[in-house]
Enzyme design. Structure first.
Site, short mmCIF file in Angstrom:
data_model
loop_
_atom_site.label_atom_id
_atom_site.label_comp_id
_atom_site.label_asym_id
_atom_site.label_seq_id
_atom_site.Cartn_x
_atom_site.Cartn_y
_atom_site.Cartn_z
N LYS A 31 37.55 34.69 41.07
CA LYS A 31 37.10 35.83 41.87
C LYS A 31 35.91 36.54 41.23
O LYS A 31 35.02 37.03 41.94
CB LYS A 31 38.24 36.84 42.05
CG LYS A 31 39.41 36.29 42.85
CD LYS A 31 40.51 37.33 43.01
CE LYS A 31 41.26 37.63 41.75
NZ LYS A 31 42.07 36.53 41.22
N GLN A 91 44.47 39.33 40.36
CA GLN A 91 45.61 38.41 40.52
C GLN A 91 45.55 37.72 41.89
O GLN A 91 44.49 37.63 42.46
CB GLN A 91 46.96 39.13 40.31
CG GLN A 91 47.20 39.60 38.89
CD GLN A 91 46.61 40.95 38.57
OE1 GLN A 91 46.75 41.86 39.35
NE2 GLN A 91 45.98 41.08 37.43
N GLY A 123 41.44 39.18 34.30
CA GLY A 123 40.30 38.78 33.47
C GLY A 123 39.29 38.11 34.38
O GLY A 123 39.46 36.96 34.75
N HIS A 124 38.29 38.84 34.79
CA HIS A 124 37.31 38.29 35.72
C HIS A 124 36.07 37.86 34.95
O HIS A 124 35.40 38.66 34.33
CB HIS A 124 36.96 39.32 36.80
CG HIS A 124 38.10 39.56 37.74
ND1 HIS A 124 38.12 40.55 38.67
CD2 HIS A 124 39.28 38.90 37.89
CE1 HIS A 124 39.27 40.50 39.36
NE2 HIS A 124 39.98 39.51 38.89
N ASP A 138 43.44 33.84 38.91
CA ASP A 138 42.47 32.95 38.24
C ASP A 138 41.75 32.04 39.22
O ASP A 138 41.42 30.90 38.88
CB ASP A 138 43.17 32.10 37.15
CG ASP A 138 43.93 32.95 36.17
OD1 ASP A 138 43.39 34.01 35.81
OD2 ASP A 138 45.04 32.58 35.77
P1 IMP Z 1 51.88 41.08 34.30
O1 IMP Z 1 50.95 41.35 35.43
O2 IMP Z 1 51.22 41.16 32.95
O3 IMP Z 1 53.13 41.90 34.38
O4 IMP Z 1 52.38 39.56 34.42
C1 IMP Z 1 53.18 39.13 35.51
C2 IMP Z 1 52.81 37.73 35.93
O5 IMP Z 1 51.52 37.75 36.52
C3 IMP Z 1 52.72 36.72 34.79
O6 IMP Z 1 53.11 35.47 35.27
C4 IMP Z 1 51.25 36.71 34.46
O7 IMP Z 1 50.86 35.50 33.84
C5 IMP Z 1 50.66 36.85 35.84
N1 IMP Z 1 49.32 37.45 35.83
C6 IMP Z 1 49.00 38.74 35.65
N2 IMP Z 1 47.68 38.92 35.72
C7 IMP Z 1 47.15 37.72 35.97
C8 IMP Z 1 45.81 37.26 36.20
O8 IMP Z 1 44.83 38.01 36.19
N3 IMP Z 1 45.68 35.93 36.42
C9 IMP Z 1 46.74 35.09 36.48
N4 IMP Z 1 48.00 35.47 36.30
C10 IMP Z 1 48.20 36.78 36.05
#
Ligand code: IMP
Length: 457
Positions: free
Chosen positions: A44, A253, A68-69, A41
Site C-alpha cells: 500500500k 493492515q 510498515g509502509h 503488506d
Molecule cells: P497487532 O496489530 O500488532 O496486534 O497484531 C495482530 C495481527 O496483525 C498479527 O498477526 C500481526 O502480524 C498482524 N499485523 C499487524 N499489523 C500488520 C501489518 O502492517 N502488516 C501485516 N500484518 C500485520
C-alpha cells in the site's frame, strides 16, 4: 460448488464481458479510500505514495505503528509506521486521525528520522488528532507479556501495544493525545491506569511494576513536543472536502486482519478498510467517493492464524525469496502462498470496492505454473464464497486452479501491451474471479514501476 478446471488454463477475456471498466481520473476523485484486501503488506505504501501526487490531504484513520509502509524513492528507502505516506510529497497535509492508536515516542522518532533525511515535517504538513488514543510503554509490555501468557495460542502480534491500547479505549480507561497536553489530567488518568496495570504485571505475570513518576516525566514532556501537530483533524478534513480538496484515506493492515471482518481472533484491533473511516477520521461515510483495494499478485501473512492458500513447500519459499517477504515492522519472515480469490472477493464485496490494484506482479516471473485459490473446502463441504459464519477457518483447504506462468522479466513494463501474454491472461483471469476491475498493476518497488489500467496517477 466450485467449477473444476482440471485440464486446461482457460482464460476468460475481460474484453468479452460487458462489465464496465472503472476510470478514476484525479480530477474526479474528491475522496478516495485505499485499503489492503488481504492480510496486510500488500504494498500500500508505494501506491499511496503515488496517489498522493493527486491528493491534497492523506489521512490515516486506524492502526498504529504496527503498520510498515515502504516507499522507495530513487536510492532512498523509507519505512513509515505512523505518518501517512504523503509526507514524502511537499505541499500535502498528512493527517493522523482520531482512530489511530498513537505511540507518541514512535511518532516523534519518525518525525526526527524524516527531518534528518531532509524531509520537511512541521505542524503545517502533519496534523495529529487530539482524540487519538495513546499507546504507552505499559501497553507494549502488556502486548508482549500477553503473547507469552497465551503460549501456543498466541496471536503473533507486532508487540507494538495495539491490542491493549484499543482494549483500554473500548473499556473507557485509555488516554487520548489531548490528555498528554494537560499535566493534571494526565497525572490523574495515567495514575489510575497504571495502578491497575501494575496489579496485572505483578499478580498475573510476576513482573516488576512501573513507576508513575518516571512515566509521567516521559509522557508529559512528550505531550509538549506533540503540541505543534495537534488539532481537531476531523473538522480539518471535512472542511477540506467541502472546499473541494482531494482527500486520500490510507488504510493500514488488511481486511482479513479487520477486527470485525477478518480471521478473528487472529486479527488486529481496528477496522482496516473504509469501514474504519467514519469513526476513525470523523468523516461522513457517504462522502467516501471511491474505494480501491490493494492486493499482491500472490498472498502473504505474518503472525499466526488461518491462511488457506499458504504454500509450505518449495514454491512458498521461492515466493518469499523472490518477493523479499520479510516484515517491514518486525523483520519476521512472512508466510507465503497463492492469490486467494475467495478472500479478495470477500474483502472487495464487503467494501463496495470500485477497483483493485494488483502489486508485486513482477515477483511471479519465472514460476512455471501459478496457482490461485478459487474456493475453500472443509469436511467435504465446498465454499465458493468466504465462509464468514464458520467459527474458524482452521482446517479449511483451498481449491486451487493452475495457470501457466511466464519467464520474462516484467520490471521494465509500463504499459499493458508490454506485458507478456501470459501475465495479461493471469491478470484478466483474476479479474474474473474477484468480479471487479484491476485498475493498476505494480511491477517493482520504485515509484514509476506501475501500469495504469483505469486508475490514473
Ligand atoms: P497487532 O496489530 O500488532 O496486534 O497484531 C495482530 C495481527 O496483525 C498479527 O498477526 C500481526 O502480524 C498482524 N499485523 C499487524 N499489523 C500488520 C501489518 O502492517 N502488516 C501485516 N500484518 C500485520
Amino acid at each position: 460448488m466450485a467449477s473444476g478446471r482440471a485440464d486446461s488454463c482457460r482464460v476468460i477475456s475481460v474484453a468479452s464481458t460487458t462489465r464496465p471498466r472503472a476510470v478514476y481520473p484525479n480530477s474526479l476523485m474528491p475522496s478516495l479510500s485505499v485499503y489492503g484486501a488481504q492480510w496486510g503488506d500488500e504494498g500500500k505504501g508505494k501506491i499511496i505514495d503515488r496517489l498522493a501526487i493527486g491528493a491534497d490531504f492523506v489521512v490515516r484513520y486506524q492502526g498504529g505503528a504496527n503498520a510498515g509502509h515502504t516507499v522507495v524513492v530513487g536510492d532512498e528507502k523509507y519505512v513509515l509506521h505512523l505518518i501517512p505516506s504523503g509526507i514524502l510529497h511537499p505541499g500535502k497535509v498528512n493527517v493522523v486521525g482520531n482512530g489511530v492508536a498513537v505511540d507518541p515516542l514512535k511518532f516523534l522518532d519518525e518525525v526526527s528520522g524524516l527531518r534528518e533525511r531532509g524531509v520537511a515535517v512541521d505542524g503545517t504538513n502533519l496534523r495529529l488528532s487530539a482524540g487519538a488514543h495513546v499507546i504507552f510503554a505499559h501497553h507494549r509490555r502488556i502486548d508482549q507479556l500477553g503473547e507469552r501468557w497465551l503460549g501456543d495460542g498466541k496471536i503473533g502480534t507486532t508487540g507494538r501495544g495495539i491490542g491493549p491500547a484499543y482494549g483500554d479505549k473500548a473499556r473507557r480507561s485509555g488516554l487520548r493525545v489531548s490528555d498528554l497536553l494537560d499535566a493534571d489530567r494526565c497525572r490523574e488518568r495515567l495514575g489510575a491506569a497504571l495502578a491497575e496495570k501494575n496489579a496485572l504485571f505483578q499478580a498475573v505475570h510476576g513482573e516488576e511494576s512501573m513507576d508513575l513518576e518516571t512515566e509521567l516525566d516521559r509522557y508529559i514532556s512528550v505531550g509538549a513536543r506533540l503540541a505543534e501537530f495537534v488539532c481537531d483533524t476531523g473538522a480539518l478534513v471535512r472542511a477540506a472536502y467541502r472546499e473541494g480538496k482531494q482527500v486520500l484515506f490510507e488504510g493500514a493492515q488488511g481486511v482479513m486482519l479487520d477486527i470485525d471482518l477478518g480471521t478473528y481472533p487472529y486479527v488486529t484491533s481496528s477496522n482496516t478498510g473504509p469501514n474504519g473511516i467514519p469513526s476513525g477520521a470523523a468523516f461522513p461515510v457517504g462522502q467516501v467517493d471511491q474505494i480501491v483495494g490493494i492486493a499482491k499478485a500472490y498472498c502473504t501473512r505474518v503472525g499466526e492464524g488461518p491462511f488457506p492458500t499458504e504454500d509450505h513447500g518449495e514454491e512458498g519459499t521461492a515466493i518469499r525469496k523472490a518477493g523479499n517477504e520479510f516484515g517491514a515492522t518486525t523483520g519476521r519472515p512472512r508466510r507465503c502462498g497463492w492469490f486467494d480469490a475467495v478472500a479478495v472477493r470477500y474483502a472487495s464485496e464487503c467494501h463496495g470496492t470500485h477497483g483493485l490494484v494488483l502489486t508485486n506482479l513482477d515477483v511471479l516471473s519465472g514460476f512455471e505454473n501459478l496457482k490461485v485459490g478459487v474456493a475453500y473446502e472443509q469436511d467435504g463441504t465446498v465454499f465458493d464464497d468466504y465462509p464468514a459464519h464458520l467459527p474458524s477457518l482452521e482446517g479449511v483447504r483451498p481449491r486451487l486452479e493452475t495457470l501457466p506462468g511466464w519467464d520474462e522479466n516484467i520490471e521494465g513494463a509500463r504499459t499493458w501491451e508490454e506485458l507478456p501474454e501470459r501475465a495479461r491472461d493471469y491478470v484478466e483471469w483474476l479479474e474474473e474471479q474477484i468480479r471487479i476491475p484491476i485498475v493498476m498493476l505494480s511491477v517493482g518497488p520504485e515509484r514509476d514501476q506501475v501500469i495504469p489500467r483505469g486508475l490514473s496517477l
